[in-house]
Design a protein around this motif. Structure first.
Motif, PDB file in Angstrom:
ATOM      1  N   GLY A 190      10.097   3.617  -6.347  1.00 52.19           N
ATOM      2  CA  GLY A 190       9.206   2.464  -6.197  1.00 52.19           C
ATOM      3  C   GLY A 190       9.779   1.333  -5.363  1.00 52.19           C
ATOM      4  N   ARG A 191      10.995   1.515  -4.830  1.00 51.19           N
ATOM      5  CA  ARG A 191      11.605   0.449  -4.005  1.00 51.19           C
ATOM      6  C   ARG A 191      11.486   0.802  -2.528  1.00 51.19           C
ATOM      7  N   LEU A 192      11.093  -0.207  -1.734  1.00 48.12           N
ATOM      8  CA  LEU A 192      10.953   0.008  -0.287  1.00 48.12           C
ATOM      9  C   LEU A 192      12.281  -0.293   0.395  1.00 48.12           C
ATOM     10  N   ARG A 193      12.741   0.661   1.201  1.00 51.95           N
ATOM     11  CA  ARG A 193      14.032   0.495   1.874  1.00 51.95           C
ATOM     12  C   ARG A 193      13.824   0.486   3.389  1.00 51.95           C
ATOM     13  N   GLY A 211       0.807  -1.222   0.000  1.00 49.34           N
ATOM     14  CA  GLY A 211       0.000   0.000   0.000  1.00 49.34           C
ATOM     15  C   GLY A 211       0.838   1.269   0.000  1.00 49.34           C
ATOM     16  N   ILE A 212       2.054   1.193   0.568  1.00 51.16           N
ATOM     17  CA  ILE A 212       2.941   2.368   0.542  1.00 51.16           C
ATOM     18  C   ILE A 212       3.154   2.782  -0.914  1.00 51.16           C
ATOM     19  N   ARG A 213       3.445   1.756  -1.737  1.00 47.08           N
ATOM     20  CA  ARG A 213       3.654   1.996  -3.173  1.00 47.08           C
ATOM     21  C   ARG A 213       2.348   2.428  -3.849  1.00 47.08           C
ATOM     22  N   CYS A 214       1.287   1.659  -3.585  1.00 47.26           N
ATOM     23  CA  CYS A 214       0.029   1.872  -4.317  1.00 47.26           C
ATOM     24  C   CYS A 214      -0.619   3.200  -3.973  1.00 47.26           C
ATOM     25  N   LEU A 215      -0.528   3.588  -2.700  1.00 46.15           N
ATOM     26  CA  LEU A 215      -1.203   4.817  -2.264  1.00 46.15           C
ATOM     27  C   LEU A 215      -0.280   6.029  -2.337  1.00 46.15           C
ATOM     28  N   LEU A 225      10.840  -6.302   2.216  1.00 49.37           N
ATOM     29  CA  LEU A 225      11.324  -5.030   1.670  1.00 49.37           C
ATOM     30  C   LEU A 225      12.291  -5.283   0.521  1.00 49.37           C
ATOM     31  N   ASP A 226      12.521  -4.281  -0.309  1.00 49.83           N
ATOM     32  CA  ASP A 226      13.408  -4.446  -1.461  1.00 49.83           C
ATOM     33  C   ASP A 226      14.882  -4.289  -1.077  1.00 49.83           C
ATOM     34  N   ASP A 227      15.160  -3.351  -0.194  1.00 48.21           N
ATOM     35  CA  ASP A 227      16.550  -3.071   0.191  1.00 48.21           C
ATOM     36  C   ASP A 227      16.627  -2.858   1.700  1.00 48.21           C
ATOM     37  N   VAL A 228      17.664  -3.420   2.325  1.00 52.36           N
ATOM     38  CA  VAL A 228      17.940  -3.079   3.728  1.00 52.36           C
ATOM     39  C   VAL A 228      19.443  -2.932   3.870  1.00 52.36           C
ATOM     40  N   ASP A 229      19.882  -2.051   4.755  1.00 54.13           N
ATOM     41  CA  ASP A 229      21.327  -1.893   4.898  1.00 54.13           C
ATOM     42  C   ASP A 229      21.878  -2.953   5.850  1.00 54.13           C
TER      43      ASP A 229
END
Ligand code: ATR
Length: 277
Positions: free
Chosen positions: A99-102, A55-59, A78-82
């Motif tokens: 569009g990538r969730l970090r 929803g973060i992406r969609c909204l 998630l797409d990326d994490v450190d």
């Protein structure tokens, strides 16, 4: 600031989320800087977490904080994490870019900033005794190692959980007992003991002296039995409000790219904590 078609929205996913002080802290900061941003609480059950993160992406949300029970669950979504987030195994802040969730863990940085601010103490070269081995203890232990603490002792009711943190943190960390307390410079309560009236970790006053700094991650009540005992024995003490403030400030800066207005956030946080008591 009126809400309009350009308002940027962030928030917190948790279950429960009703008592969170974060909206007050962040919305006060947005208002102080004249930013057309809004921070909202979202009650999200674990079974809906994946959909909510989508929803973060969609909204078009600008990011979220994650609280109980989502901090560990979200990591795989998630797409990326450190690197630090991976070692901690928990994420409390999500940002989005292209569009990538970090995933970020601002609890860890919030802890070290709070220790510096409350005690003027750098973690480098410090001997730290952490009580507890849950998510908060893990973030604190990984941060202590990253900043060069001289020793990281972890004492926990269930030693296997402490061993798991020691494996993640490396050679400066050891499973310990409360007997390490006199040798520690900094003692941190990262258990949930103290949240409720009558809770006791059972640490006697004779364990503490003026050379100790004692930090409790709990901020409500403002003074746990641990802090009272340590203070009365001459130790310097601080509750978890500073850690909550600085994890929020760091998240604010990740999302907005602006410097967090700390004193505004601190006042709003304090008022929300007292109002929720
Ligand atoms: P968080 O993610 O907020 O750190 P958590 O993962 O539930 O919370 O961890 C809670 C910590 O408090 C754990 O270290 C837990 O000890 P166990 O690993 O033995 O479960 C500790 N804890 C909770 N209740 C306790 C109690 N009554 N006495 C001692 N330790 C306790």
């Amino acid at each position: 600031m009126g809400i309009d078609g350009t308002t940027k929205i962030v928030g917190i996913f948790g279950a429960p989320v009703a008592h969170t002080a974060s909206p007050a802290m962040h919305n006060a900061a947005f208002a102080a800087l004249g930013l057309n941003w809004l921070y909202l609480p979202f009650h999200v059950e674990p079974s809906h977490l994946r959909a909510a993160l989508d929803g973060i992406r969609c909204l078009g949300l600008a990011g979220v904080n994650l609280t109980v029970p989502h901090k560990v669950l979200a990591l795989a979504m998630l797409d990326d994490v450190d690197d630090e987030v991976r070692r901690i195994g928990a994420v409390n802040t999500v940002s989005i870019a292209d569009g990538r969730l970090r995933g970020h863990n601002t609890d860890a940085a919030g802890f070290s900033t709070a220790i510096q601010e409350e005690f003027g103490l750098s973690l480098r070269g410090t001997r730290v005794l952490i009580l507890g081995a849950g998510g908060a203890a893990r973030a604190i232990a990984v941060r202590c190692a990253g900043e060069g603490a001289a020793a990281i002792w972890i004492a926990n009711r269930t030693p296997a959980n402490a061993e798991s943190i020691v494996r993640a943190v490396g050679d400066r960390a050891h499973v310990a007992s409360l007997r390490s307390l006199p040798e520690a410079d900094l003692v941190v309560n990262a258990t949930s003991v103290g949240l409720h009236e009558g809770d006791s970790l059972g640490l006697p006053a004779k364990f503490f002296s003026a050379r100790h700094c004692v930090f409790d991650t709990i901020y409500r009540p403002a003074e746990t039995e641990l802090l009272r005992t340590a203070r009365q024995a001459g130790a310097r003490v601080a509750n978890g409000t500073g850690m909550l403030l600085h994890q929020g400030a760091r998240a604010f800066e990740i999302w907005t790219g602006e410097k967090a207005p700390l004193s505004v956030m601190r006042d709003a946080l304090q008022a929300a904590i007292e109002g929720n008591a």
